[in-house]
Design a protein around this motif. Structure first.
Motif, PDB file in Angstrom:
ATOM      1  N   ILE A 184       0.862  -1.186   0.000  1.00  0.00           N
ATOM      2  CA  ILE A 184       0.000   0.000   0.000  1.00  0.00           C
ATOM      3  C   ILE A 184       0.898   1.235   0.000  1.00  0.00           C
ATOM      4  CG2 ILE A 184      -1.701   1.327   1.293  1.00  0.00           C
ATOM      5  CD1 ILE A 184      -2.776  -1.296   2.381  1.00  0.00           C
ATOM      6  N   PRO A 185       0.913   1.987  -1.111  1.00  0.00           N
ATOM      7  CA  PRO A 185       1.758   3.175  -1.156  1.00  0.00           C
ATOM      8  C   PRO A 185       1.188   4.275  -0.259  1.00  0.00           C
ATOM      9  CG  PRO A 185       0.499   2.974  -3.178  1.00  0.00           C
ATOM     10  CD  PRO A 185       0.203   1.761  -2.361  1.00  0.00           C
ATOM     11  N   ILE A 186       2.084   4.977   0.426  1.00  0.00           N
ATOM     12  CA  ILE A 186       1.681   6.076   1.302  1.00  0.00           C
ATOM     13  C   ILE A 186       2.551   7.277   0.947  1.00  0.00           C
ATOM     14  CG2 ILE A 186       1.534   6.881   3.690  1.00  0.00           C
ATOM     15  CD1 ILE A 186       1.304   3.890   4.472  1.00  0.00           C
ATOM     16  N   PHE A 187       1.908   8.374   0.581  1.00  0.00           N
ATOM     17  CA  PHE A 187       2.615   9.590   0.178  1.00  0.00           C
ATOM     18  C   PHE A 187       2.011  10.796   0.878  1.00  0.00           C
ATOM     19  CE2 PHE A 187       2.626   6.833  -3.594  1.00  0.00           C
ATOM     20  CZ  PHE A 187       3.980   6.729  -3.817  1.00  0.00           C
ATOM     21  N   ARG A 188       2.827  11.826   1.099  1.00  0.00           N
ATOM     22  CA  ARG A 188       2.285  13.134   1.460  1.00  0.00           C
ATOM     23  C   ARG A 188       1.567  13.665   0.228  1.00  0.00           C
ATOM     24  NH1 ARG A 188       7.687  14.216   2.556  1.00  0.00           N
ATOM     25  NH2 ARG A 188       7.519  15.986   1.154  1.00  0.00           N
ATOM     26  N   GLN A 189       0.530  14.453   0.408  1.00  0.00           N
ATOM     27  CA  GLN A 189      -0.286  14.920  -0.710  1.00  0.00           C
ATOM     28  C   GLN A 189       0.550  15.627  -1.777  1.00  0.00           C
ATOM     29  OE1 GLN A 189      -3.334  14.251  -1.464  1.00  0.00           O
ATOM     30  NE2 GLN A 189      -3.655  15.677  -3.132  1.00  0.00           N
ATOM     31  N   GLU A 190       1.477  16.493  -1.369  1.00  0.00           N
ATOM     32  CA  GLU A 190       2.262  17.242  -2.352  1.00  0.00           C
ATOM     33  C   GLU A 190       3.179  16.326  -3.168  1.00  0.00           C
ATOM     34  OE1 GLU A 190       4.483  17.616   1.599  1.00  0.00           O
ATOM     35  OE2 GLU A 190       2.391  17.639   0.948  1.00  0.00           O
ATOM     36  N   VAL A 191       3.681  15.275  -2.569  1.00  0.00           N
ATOM     37  CA  VAL A 191       4.518  14.308  -3.281  1.00  0.00           C
ATOM     38  C   VAL A 191       3.656  13.512  -4.263  1.00  0.00           C
ATOM     39  CG1 VAL A 191       5.953  12.238  -3.032  1.00  0.00           C
ATOM     40  CG2 VAL A 191       6.206  14.146  -1.425  1.00  0.00           C
ATOM     41  N   TYR A 192       2.483  13.102  -3.832  1.00  0.00           N
ATOM     42  CA  TYR A 192       1.572  12.362  -4.705  1.00  0.00           C
ATOM     43  C   TYR A 192       1.189  13.200  -5.923  1.00  0.00           C
ATOM     44  CZ  TYR A 192      -2.488   9.733  -6.279  1.00  0.00           C
ATOM     45  OH  TYR A 192      -3.370   9.022  -7.039  1.00  0.00           O
ATOM     46  N   GLN A 193       0.901  14.467  -5.702  1.00  0.00           N
ATOM     47  CA  GLN A 193       0.531  15.348  -6.811  1.00  0.00           C
ATOM     48  C   GLN A 193       1.679  15.497  -7.808  1.00  0.00           C
ATOM     49  OE1 GLN A 193      -0.782  18.755  -4.532  1.00  0.00           O
ATOM     50  NE2 GLN A 193      -2.924  18.186  -4.807  1.00  0.00           N
ATOM     51  N   LYS A 194       2.906  15.607  -7.332  1.00  0.00           N
ATOM     52  CA  LYS A 194       4.068  15.702  -8.224  1.00  0.00           C
ATOM     53  C   LYS A 194       4.227  14.427  -9.034  1.00  0.00           C
ATOM     54  CE  LYS A 194       6.821  19.007  -5.620  1.00  0.00           C
ATOM     55  NZ  LYS A 194       8.047  19.245  -4.866  1.00  0.00           N
ATOM     56  N   LYS A 195       4.038  13.281  -8.383  1.00  0.00           N
ATOM     57  CA  LYS A 195       4.141  12.001  -9.093  1.00  0.00           C
ATOM     58  C   LYS A 195       3.065  11.893 -10.162  1.00  0.00           C
ATOM     59  CE  LYS A 195       4.968   8.180  -6.797  1.00  0.00           C
ATOM     60  NZ  LYS A 195       6.192   7.597  -7.270  1.00  0.00           N
ATOM     61  N   GLN A 196       1.851  12.308  -9.845  1.00  0.00           N
ATOM     62  CA  GLN A 196       0.751  12.254 -10.810  1.00  0.00           C
ATOM     63  C   GLN A 196       1.021  13.185 -11.990  1.00  0.00           C
ATOM     64  OE1 GLN A 196      -0.507   9.327  -9.638  1.00  0.00           O
ATOM     65  NE2 GLN A 196      -2.379  10.115 -10.534  1.00  0.00           N
ATOM     66  N   LYS A 197       1.535  14.367 -11.716  1.00  0.00           N
ATOM     67  CA  LYS A 197       1.851  15.331 -12.774  1.00  0.00           C
ATOM     68  C   LYS A 197       2.946  14.763 -13.684  1.00  0.00           C
ATOM     69  CE  LYS A 197       1.575  19.452 -14.631  1.00  0.00           C
ATOM     70  NZ  LYS A 197       0.390  19.917 -15.328  1.00  0.00           N
ATOM     71  N   ALA A 198       3.976  14.164 -13.100  1.00  0.00           N
ATOM     72  CA  ALA A 198       5.059  13.570 -13.883  1.00  0.00           C
ATOM     73  C   ALA A 198       4.526  12.426 -14.744  1.00  0.00           C
ATOM     74  CB  ALA A 198       6.174  13.076 -12.969  1.00  0.00           C
ATOM     75  N   LYS A 199       3.632  11.618 -14.176  1.00  0.00           N
ATOM     76  CA  LYS A 199       3.029  10.512 -14.922  1.00  0.00           C
ATOM     77  C   LYS A 199       2.202  11.044 -16.079  1.00  0.00           C
ATOM     78  CE  LYS A 199       1.143   6.961 -12.687  1.00  0.00           C
ATOM     79  NZ  LYS A 199       0.143   6.176 -11.916  1.00  0.00           N
ATOM     80  N   GLU A 200       1.463  12.109 -15.831  1.00  0.00           N
ATOM     81  CA  GLU A 200       0.634  12.722 -16.871  1.00  0.00           C
ATOM     82  C   GLU A 200       1.493  13.289 -17.995  1.00  0.00           C
ATOM     83  OE1 GLU A 200      -1.874  16.800 -17.046  1.00  0.00           O
ATOM     84  OE2 GLU A 200      -2.423  15.435 -15.423  1.00  0.00           O
ATOM     85  N   LEU A 201       2.581  13.969 -17.660  1.00  0.00           N
ATOM     86  CA  LEU A 201       3.475  14.531 -18.650  1.00  0.00           C
ATOM     87  C   LEU A 201       4.138  13.419 -19.473  1.00  0.00           C
ATOM     88  CD1 LEU A 201       5.170  17.400 -16.640  1.00  0.00           C
ATOM     89  CD2 LEU A 201       3.507  17.634 -18.499  1.00  0.00           C
ATOM     90  N   ALA A 202       4.526  12.333 -18.807  1.00  0.00           N
ATOM     91  CA  ALA A 202       5.165  11.219 -19.511  1.00  0.00           C
ATOM     92  C   ALA A 202       4.189  10.552 -20.484  1.00  0.00           C
ATOM     93  CB  ALA A 202       5.695  10.196 -18.513  1.00  0.00           C
ATOM     94  N   SER A 203       2.934  10.431 -20.074  1.00  0.00           N
ATOM     95  CA  SER A 203       1.966   9.790 -20.953  1.00  0.00           C
ATOM     96  C   SER A 203       1.590  10.677 -22.140  1.00  0.00           C
ATOM     97  CB  SER A 203       0.710   9.409 -20.182  1.00  0.00           C
ATOM     98  OG  SER A 203      -0.013  10.564 -19.801  1.00  0.00           O
ATOM     99  N   ASN A 204       1.814  11.982 -21.996  1.00  0.00           N
ATOM    100  CA  ASN A 204       1.559  12.911 -23.103  1.00  0.00           C
ATOM    101  C   ASN A 204       2.776  13.078 -24.007  1.00  0.00           C
ATOM    102  OD1 ASN A 204      -1.051  13.388 -22.272  1.00  0.00           O
ATOM    103  ND2 ASN A 204      -0.516  15.163 -21.051  1.00  0.00           N
ATOM    104  N   GLY A 205       3.860  12.389 -23.685  1.00  0.00           N
ATOM    105  CA  GLY A 205       5.072  12.446 -24.502  1.00  0.00           C
ATOM    106  C   GLY A 205       6.015  13.582 -24.151  1.00  0.00           C
ATOM    107  N   ALA A 206       5.678  14.371 -23.156  1.00  0.00           N
ATOM    108  CA  ALA A 206       6.555  15.483 -22.745  1.00  0.00           C
ATOM    109  C   ALA A 206       7.352  15.048 -21.528  1.00  0.00           C
ATOM    110  CB  ALA A 206       5.729  16.713 -22.424  1.00  0.00           C
ATOM    111  N   VAL A 207       8.612  14.707 -21.725  1.00  0.00           N
ATOM    112  CA  VAL A 207       9.438  14.229 -20.609  1.00  0.00           C
ATOM    113  C   VAL A 207      10.321  15.320 -20.116  1.00  0.00           C
ATOM    114  CG1 VAL A 207      11.150  12.561 -19.886  1.00  0.00           C
ATOM    115  CG2 VAL A 207       9.358  11.902 -21.469  1.00  0.00           C
TER     116      VAL A 207
END
Length: 63
Positions: free
Chosen positions: A40-63
């Motif tokens: 079960i992953p546990i993150f602080r909210q700000e860390v989770y948001q950064k990870k989600q943003k990075a995942k979103e950018l990677a899936s859009n092809g912008a690395v």
């Protein structure tokens, strides 16, 4: 949203195997200890948001 009051040493049980304990309260800060299975992953909210943003950018092809 559920709001709970706890004192130092008291625990909130989220499920059969996830617990949150209040470890310390100093000034405006609260220290929490989370006990959960390793899968079960546990993150602080700000860390989770950064990870989600990075995942979103990677899936859009912008690395």
């Amino acid at each position: 949203m559920l709001i709970l009051s706890r004192k130092v040493g008291e625990v909130i049980r989220i499920s059969d195997d996830v617990f949150v304990e209040v470890v310390a309260v100093r000034g405006g800060k609260v220290r929490l200890a989370v006990t959960a299975p390793k899968d079960i992953p546990i993150f602080r909210q700000e860390v989770y948001q950064k990870k989600q943003k990075a995942k979103e950018l990677a899936s859009n092809g912008a690395v």
